[in-house]
Enzyme design. Structure first.
Site, PDB file in Angstrom:
ATOM      1  N   HIS A  83       0.844  -1.185   0.000  1.00 15.37           N
ATOM      2  CA  HIS A  83       0.000   0.000   0.000  1.00 15.37           C
ATOM      3  C   HIS A  83       0.886   1.245   0.000  1.00 15.37           C
ATOM      4  CE1 HIS A  83       0.511  -0.852   4.415  1.00 15.37           C
ATOM      5  NE2 HIS A  83       0.984   0.382   4.320  1.00 15.37           N
TER       6      HIS A  83
HETATM    7  C1  T46 Z   1       3.112   0.547   6.930  1.00 14.68           C
HETATM    8  C2  T46 Z   1       3.790  -0.733   7.256  1.00 14.68           C
HETATM    9  C3  T46 Z   1       5.259  -0.624   7.422  1.00 14.68           C
HETATM   10  C4  T46 Z   1      -4.441  -0.361  13.173  1.00 14.68           C
HETATM   11  O1  T46 Z   1      -5.585  -0.546  13.624  1.00 14.68           O
HETATM   12  N1  T46 Z   1      -3.709   0.694  13.629  1.00 14.68           N
HETATM   13  C5  T46 Z   1      -2.459   0.953  13.164  1.00 14.68           C
HETATM   14  O2  T46 Z   1      -1.821   1.934  13.596  1.00 14.68           O
HETATM   15  C6  T46 Z   1      -1.896   0.084  12.176  1.00 14.68           C
HETATM   16  C7  T46 Z   1      -0.499   0.327  11.632  1.00 14.68           C
HETATM   17  C8  T46 Z   1      -2.640  -0.966  11.722  1.00 14.68           C
HETATM   18  N2  T46 Z   1      -3.891  -1.184  12.207  1.00 14.68           N
HETATM   19  C9  T46 Z   1      -4.671  -2.346  11.719  1.00 14.68           C
HETATM   20  C10 T46 Z   1      -5.116  -2.220  10.265  1.00 14.68           C
HETATM   21  C11 T46 Z   1      -5.166  -3.665   9.808  1.00 14.68           C
HETATM   22  O3  T46 Z   1      -6.423  -4.216  10.153  1.00 14.68           O
HETATM   23  O4  T46 Z   1      -3.839  -3.500  11.770  1.00 14.68           O
HETATM   24  C12 T46 Z   1      -4.091  -4.361  10.679  1.00 14.68           C
HETATM   25  C13 T46 Z   1      -2.824  -4.651   9.903  1.00 14.68           C
HETATM   26  O5  T46 Z   1      -2.387  -3.468   9.241  1.00 14.68           O
HETATM   27  P1  T46 Z   1      -1.731  -3.492   7.802  1.00 14.68           P
HETATM   28  O6  T46 Z   1      -2.337  -4.558   6.989  1.00 14.68           O
HETATM   29  O7  T46 Z   1      -1.763  -2.101   7.250  1.00 14.68           O
HETATM   30  O8  T46 Z   1      -0.223  -3.927   8.171  1.00 14.68           O
HETATM   31  P2  T46 Z   1       1.103  -3.786   7.292  1.00 14.68           P
HETATM   32  O9  T46 Z   1       2.189  -4.447   8.065  1.00 14.68           O
HETATM   33  O10 T46 Z   1       0.884  -4.243   5.903  1.00 14.68           O
HETATM   34  O11 T46 Z   1       1.399  -2.216   7.229  1.00 14.68           O
HETATM   35  C14 T46 Z   1       1.822  -1.521   8.387  1.00 14.68           C
HETATM   36  C15 T46 Z   1       1.202  -0.126   8.425  1.00 14.68           C
HETATM   37  O12 T46 Z   1      -0.215  -0.223   8.322  1.00 14.68           O
HETATM   38  C16 T46 Z   1       1.688   0.752   7.305  1.00 14.68           C
HETATM   39  O13 T46 Z   1       1.431   2.089   7.634  1.00 14.68           O
HETATM   40  O14 T46 Z   1       3.684   1.381   6.258  1.00 14.68           O
HETATM   41  O15 T46 Z   1       3.237  -1.384   8.392  1.00 14.68           O
END
Ligand code: T46
Length: 136
Positions: A51
């Site tokens: 993303h």
């Molecule tokens: C990024 C990379 C390096 C939350 O509720 N609060 C938060 O602050 C974050 C970061 C995530 N979430 C929830 C949203 C999703 O349901 O946690 C779940 C997993 O998040 P995501 O799929 O976005 O995880 P990554 O590891 O793909 O991405 C994360 C960060 O979201 C993003 O900003 O740059 O780590």
């Protein structure tokens, strides 16, 4: 457009007593910090990220293990960074598509400029590619 940048935090201490590294606003972090989160126990076969953010800037640090970060900007230019030291960070600006893969036991600390808002995410790659045509 803001560009990715490797940040050298340096370290204080010695082998006998251990080390400390510091991330501080206006010294090594180029934004006001709103949020900190950490990613761990990621299977080696998984790519996280996939993303971009509309507004959020981040600094990523591999506190343990090795993290491969592939970034693509809105001009379609890609760069790969390997984070493998707690002394180093990677500034990941907004509007950069990111993919992350992790070594076994890697821990990724993320320091972010915004509070969490799902509306700030661009999760459709086609939507990200369209920014190239419309805005840049
Ligand atoms: C990024 C990379 C390096 C939350 O509720 N609060 C938060 O602050 C974050 C970061 C995530 N979430 C929830 C949203 C999703 O349901 O946690 C779940 C997993 O998040 P995501 O799929 O976005 O995880 P990554 O590891 O793909 O991405 C994360 C960060 O979201 C993003 O900003 O740059 O780590």
């Amino acid at each position: 457009m803001k560009e990715p940048l490797l940040i050298d935090f340096g370290k204080l201490g010695d082998k006998e007593t251990g080390f400390i590294s510091v991330a501080q606003v206006e010294k090594t972090i180029p934004f006001e910090i709103k949020r900190v989160f950490w990613i761990y126990h990621t299977p080696e076969s998984i790519h996280r990220g996939n993303h971009a953010h509309k507004q959020t800037d981040q600094v990523l640090i591999a506190l343990h293990g090795e993290i491969k970060v592939t970034l693509e900007n809105v001009r379609g230019e890609q760069q790969v960074y390997v984070l493998s030291s707690p002394e180093r960070g990677l500034f990941v600006p907004c509007l950069h598509w990111r993919k992350l893969s992790f070594s076994k036991d890697a821990i990724c600390l993320s320091i972010a400029s915004t509070s969490y808002e799902e509306e700030d995410y661009i999760r459709e790659y086609q939507e990200f590619l369209a920014l190239n045509h419309h805005n840049h």
